[in-house]
Design an enzyme around this catalytic site. Structure first.
Site, short mmCIF file in Angstrom:
data_model
loop_
_atom_site.label_atom_id
_atom_site.label_comp_id
_atom_site.label_asym_id
_atom_site.label_seq_id
_atom_site.Cartn_x
_atom_site.Cartn_y
_atom_site.Cartn_z
N HIS A 125 14.78 28.31 5.59
CA HIS A 125 14.19 27.03 5.16
C HIS A 125 14.63 26.65 3.74
CE1 HIS A 125 11.66 26.30 8.68
NE2 HIS A 125 11.53 27.61 8.73
N THR A 126 15.75 27.18 3.35
CA THR A 126 16.30 26.82 2.03
C THR A 126 17.39 25.76 2.17
OG1 THR A 126 17.66 28.76 2.33
CG2 THR A 126 15.86 28.95 0.75
N ASP A 127 17.97 25.65 3.38
CA ASP A 127 19.16 24.77 3.49
C ASP A 127 18.82 23.31 3.19
OD1 ASP A 127 17.83 24.50 5.98
OD2 ASP A 127 19.63 24.80 7.19
N ASP A 172 22.85 26.19 10.58
CA ASP A 172 23.22 26.70 11.91
C ASP A 172 24.60 26.22 12.33
OD1 ASP A 172 20.64 27.51 11.69
OD2 ASP A 172 19.84 26.19 13.22
C1 GLA Z 1 16.51 26.07 11.91
C2 GLA Z 1 17.31 24.90 11.33
C3 GLA Z 1 18.12 25.33 10.10
C4 GLA Z 1 17.26 26.07 9.10
C5 GLA Z 1 16.42 27.15 9.79
C6 GLA Z 1 15.44 27.80 8.86
O1 GLA Z 1 17.36 27.04 12.44
O2 GLA Z 1 18.19 24.38 12.30
O3 GLA Z 1 18.73 24.21 9.51
O4 GLA Z 1 16.45 25.19 8.37
O5 GLA Z 1 15.70 26.65 10.90
O6 GLA Z 1 16.11 28.50 7.87
#
Ligand code: GLA
Length: 378
Positions: free
Chosen positions: A32-34, A169
Site C-alpha cells: 500500500h505504498t505504491d 502489480d
Molecule cells: C494491490 C494493488 C497494488 C498495491 C497492493 C498493496 O495488489 O493492485 O497496486 O497497492 O494491492 O500493496
C-alpha cells in the site's frame, strides 16, 4: 501449456497462433505504498497467464477463457464493453492501448493460467500485462515502452474494473527478471534490480483460501484516507510526509486516517531497510521488518483478517524468520522467509493448526522469482 493452448486455439478458430505470457508477482515488502508515491519491492514469479492469439481480419475480439470454459465477443469501441468481468480485462487493455494512440485490430484468443486466483498474486495484472505485451508486439512494432504497458494494465483496473490500484502489480508483471526482486520508487519510477539469493532460506506462500468479500471497495477507501491526510499536510503524497508532520495535524484528522498514514510512513522506511539488509545478507533484519509490516497492516491499516493473523502467529511460534500478509489484503496469503531446516516443521504445523481452527489447510505455494511479460518461443 503453450502447446495445449495452441491446440485449443486451432480447434476453436481453425488457425495457428502465437503465444504470449506474463507473470503473477510476490512482494517482499512495501504494501500500500505504491499509490502513496513510496517504494515497493516485488518480483515476478513462475506462475503465468498465457494467451494464444491470432489477428482475425475483423474489427472484433473473440476470446475464450479455457479455465472458465467461457466465450466472449466484443468490438473495440468504448460502447462495446463486455459484461463479463474476465473479458473486461482484455477489453480494457485494448481500449487503453487505443487511447494512447496505439493500434488494435480484431483478434482471436484463447487464454489460461496457473496464477492462483484470489491469493494476492495479481492474476489480473498478469492477464493485463500478457495482453498489453501481445498487442504491442502484434500491432505496434513494440513501440510502446514497458512503463506504458504497465500503465495500460493499471488504467484498465481504474477505468474498467473499479479498482483504484497503484502501479506495483503491473510493473512487476512487465519488468520481472529471473532471480531478481525490483525496488521501484513509485514517485520517480526509478527502479533497481536486486539479485535475490537467500542461501539457506526458502520463500514460501501460505494461501489461506479466504477471500473476504467486503462491501464499499475497502481498497479504494484506504487510498482515500491517504489522500485526505496528504491534502491536510499540503503534500502531493504521503511519500513527502514524516511522523512529526503527521503529529502536527493530529487534531485535524480522524484517528482512523491518522493510523492509515502512520502505517504508510513507517512502511516506506521498512522497504529501504530491507533492501540495505538484503545487500548485507542480514536476513534477521529482513524478517523483523516483515513482521512489523504485518502488524501495521493488521492493526493500523486494517487490511488483515483473523485467518491471516493466525498464520502469522504460527510462523512466529515456529521461529520463522519473517512472515506477513501479502498484497492488497482482506484474505489471500502470507509470504514467509523460512530457514531451510525449519521449513518442514513450519509447513506441517501451519497445516495442522489452521485446519484444526478453520476446517481446511492453507495451500502451500513455492515460488521461484522469474521473468515477466514475454513472447513464448520454443
Ligand atoms: C494491490 C494493488 C497494488 C498495491 C497492493 C498493496 O495488489 O493492485 O497496486 O497497492 O494491492 O500493496
Amino acid at each position: 501449456m503453450k502447446e495445449k493452448l495452441q491446440a485449443i486455439f486451432k480447434e476453436k478458430f481453425g488457425t495457428d497462433s502465437v503465444v504470449y505470457a506474463s507473470a503473477g508477482r510476490i512482494n517482499l515488502i512495501g504494501e500500500h505504498t505504491d499509490y502513496n508515491g513510496g517504494f515497493v519491492f516485488p518480483g515476478a514469479i513462475d506462475k503465468y497467464i498465457m494467451a494464444a492469439i491470432n489477428i482475425n481480419g475483423t474489427d472484433k475480439v473473440r476470446a475464450y477463457s479455457a479455465d472458465l470454459d467461457k466465450f466472449a465477443e466484443f468490438g473495440l469501441n468504448e460502447a462495446d464493453a463486455p459484461a463479463e468481468q474476465w473479458a473486461r480485462y482484455i477489453f480494457g487493455v485494448c481500449r487503453e492501448t487505443i487511447k494512447r494512440g496505439g493500434t488494435v485490430k480484431g483478434f482471436d484468443t484463447v487464454f489460461a493460467g496457473n496464477v492462483p486466483l484470489g491469493a494476492g498474486l495479481s492474476s489480473s495484472a498478469a492477464l493485463e500485462s500478457a495482453f498489453a505485451f501481445a498487442l504491442n508486439d502484434l500491432f505496434n512494432d513494440n513501440k510502446i515502452d514497458k512503463f506504458e504497458l504497465a500503465k495500460i494494465g493499471q488504467s484498465t483496473e481504474h477505468n474498467y474494473c473499479g479498482v483504484n490500484c497503484g502501479i506495483m502489480d503491473q510493473f512487476a508483471s512487465v519488468f520481472g527478471k529471473k532471480n531478481c526482486l525490483i525496488r521501484l520508487d513509485c514517485r520517480s519510477l526509478e527502479y533497481e534490480y536486486f539479485p535475490f539469493d537467500a542461501k539457506g532460506y526458502k520463500l514460501v506462500l501460505l494461501d489461506s483460501k479466504v477471500k473476504h468479500e467486503l462491501v464499499d471497495s475497502p481498497y479504494n477507501k484506504r487510498r482515500e484516507s491517504c489522500e485526505r491526510v496528504a491534502k491536510a499536510l499540503g503534500v502531493e503524497t504521503l511519500r513527502d510526509a514524516s511522523i512529526e508532520m503527521l503529529n502536527g495535524i493530529k487534531d485535524q484528522i480522524s484517528q482512523e486516517d491518522y493510523n492509515r498514514a502512520e502505517y504508510v510512513i513507517d512502511e516506506k522506511q521498512r522497504v529501504l531497510d530491507v533492501c540495505d539488509a538484503l545487500q548485507k545478507g542480514d536476513f534477521e533484519t529482513v524478517g523483523d521488518r516483515m513482521y512489523k509490516t504485518h502488524e501495521g497492516m493488521s492493526k493500523l491499516y486494517e487490511v488483515s483478517c483473523v485467518e491471516l493473523d493466525y498464520l502469522n502467529d504460527i510462523a512466529k511460534e515456529c521461529g520463522v524468520t519473517g512472515s506477513r500478509i501479502m498484497g492488497g489484503g482482506f484474505g489471500g496469503c502470507t509470504i514467509n522467509l523460512v530457514k531451510e531446516e525449519l521449513y518442514d516443521h513450519f509447513i506441517a504445523t501451519a497445516k495442522a493448526k489452521f485446519n484444526e481452527k478453520y476446517g481446511h489447510e492453507p495451500v502451500v505455494i513455492d515460488v521461484i522469482i522469474s521473468d515477466g511479460a514475454h513472447k513464448v518461443v520454443d
